[in-house]
Design an enzyme around this catalytic site. Structure first.
Site, PDB file in Angstrom:
ATOM      1  N   SER A  61       0.834  -1.204   0.000  1.00  0.00           N
ATOM      2  CA  SER A  61       0.000   0.000   0.000  1.00  0.00           C
ATOM      3  C   SER A  61       0.864   1.247   0.000  1.00  0.00           C
ATOM      4  CB  SER A  61      -0.884  -0.022   1.253  1.00  0.00           C
ATOM      5  OG  SER A  61      -1.463   1.237   1.492  1.00  0.00           O
ATOM      6  N   TYR A  93      -2.542  -0.076  10.518  1.00  0.00           N
ATOM      7  CA  TYR A  93      -2.688  -0.713   9.201  1.00  0.00           C
ATOM      8  C   TYR A  93      -1.448  -0.450   8.346  1.00  0.00           C
ATOM      9  CZ  TYR A  93      -3.825  -1.113   4.273  1.00  0.00           C
ATOM     10  OH  TYR A  93      -3.768  -1.417   2.930  1.00  0.00           O
ATOM     11  N   LYS A 125       1.757  -3.076   6.792  1.00  0.00           N
ATOM     12  CA  LYS A 125       2.268  -3.175   5.419  1.00  0.00           C
ATOM     13  C   LYS A 125       3.776  -2.965   5.388  1.00  0.00           C
ATOM     14  CE  LYS A 125      -1.563  -4.214   3.391  1.00  0.00           C
ATOM     15  NZ  LYS A 125      -1.753  -5.585   2.882  1.00  0.00           N
TER      16      LYS A 125
END
Length: 337
Positions: free
Chosen positions: A125, A150, A154
């Site tokens: 991402s 989050y 990643k």
């Protein structure tokens, strides 16, 4: 050639399964249906004429992952989508994100490193860049401190893959994508979040169709031309095709490094208000929206420099923002009938 797609009934995963099957790959899908529906398999079959194999497995269960690879010992490539993915939710429930996104990745890689060779595509991402200092963002931009758990999962995921690739026969491509939107032109599959949408476009379409009373625009005091946050919105079909191109690159041994990284976006940033205006144009509907406080974990702007993906992968996005929004609206209208 048998390919595993984890999270293959989710939004991006299902569109990638379609593109893989259209290219002649045999696909096995793992999904725990936590944010997807088993009905998606039927949509994939209606588009491609072929039903992928499906295993309802939670990748946090190490024993189930081991048993899966004993059953499907001929897997040659993995595209790993399965992960929790909402920035706001990750701020509120960080341990869920660390358990789900990190453990599942580790258990998959433990199985793949037993193989003579394995090709691994990681769904990364643009959040790994945090608030980048320069636009558009290149793959060489510094990895900033993550703005959310989050985003941190990643970053950690990329580091784990790089460490494992150094000491195993795994070759990997990290695909850092920007903001996927839209639906398959057939309207057989699209974005169908369970509960309240965490992403802008499904919230827009659900507001337009009357499912939501109004759309919240998080902040209009950003240092951007209209005060709202800017993102790079890419059609999900363009994104899905890039995964197939990257997988073929690994399978055909065209990769120049053990781990390669590519940005996937359109190269164009659009503000929240620009997206709303574009949607109103393609749908011929006025949206009821209100400006509210900024949301924790959100950055000001992010859009991709796509030169590396264009030149090295030979891939580029084909669809415009209006194309993507029109397809999302068609999908929303179909599923609410």
């Amino acid at each position: 050639m048998k390919i595993l797609v984890t999270g293959g009934l989710g939004f991006i995963g299902s569109h990638t399964v379609v593109e893989l099957q259209n290219e002649g790959f045999d696909v096995v899908v793992i999904d725990n249906l936590s944010n997807s529906s088993v009905d998606v398999i039927d949509g994939i079959e209606r588009i491609t004429g072929k039903k992928p194999l499906f295993e309802n497995i939670d990748l946090r269960d190490k024993n189930l992952v081991t048993a899966f690879f004993e059953k499907y010992h001929d897997i040659e490539g993995v595209i790993h989508f399965a992960a929790s993915k909402a920035v706001g939710e990750s701020v509120e429930n960080p341990l869920l994100y660390y358990e789900n996104n990190i453990n599942s990745l580790v258990y998959l890689l433990q199985q793949l490193q037993k193989k003579d060779k394995a090709s691994f595509i990681f769904s990364s991402s643009c959040t790994v860049y945090g608030q980048a200092e320069q636009m558009p963002i290149t793959e060489n931009a510094p990895i900033q401190s993550a703005m959310s758990p989050y985003g941190n999962t990643k970053q950690i995921g990329e580091e784990i893959i790089s460490d494992v690739a150094k000491v195993s026969n795994i070759n990997a491509v990290l695909l850092r994508y920007f903001n996927p939107i839209g639906a398959h032109p057939s309207t057989e599959i699209g974005e169908l979040p369970l509960g309240v949408p965490q992403n802008l476009v499904p919230f827009i379409t659900q507001t337009a169709i009357g499912l939501r009373a109004k759309l919240s625009v998080f902040g209009n005091d950003y240092p951007t031309p209209d005060g709202t946050a800017i993102r790079d919105y890419i059609h999900v079909v363009d994104l899905a095709k890039a995964h197939v191109v990257a997988l073929k690159r690994l399978l055909n041994k065209q990769n120049l490094e053990k781990v390669e990284t590519f940005n996937l976006g359109t190269g164009k940033g659009s503000s929240v208000l620009e997206v709303i205006n574009a949607f109103e144009k393609v749908s011929e509907r006025k949206l009821n929206y209100q400006i509210v406080e900024r949301r924790e974990g959100d950055i000001t702007e992010a859009y991709a420099n796509t030169v590396k993906a264009n030149e090295v992968l030979g891939w580029q996005s084909q669809f415009s923002l209006e194309d993507a929004l029109a397809s999302a609206w068609k999908w929303e209208q179909k599923i609410r009938k």
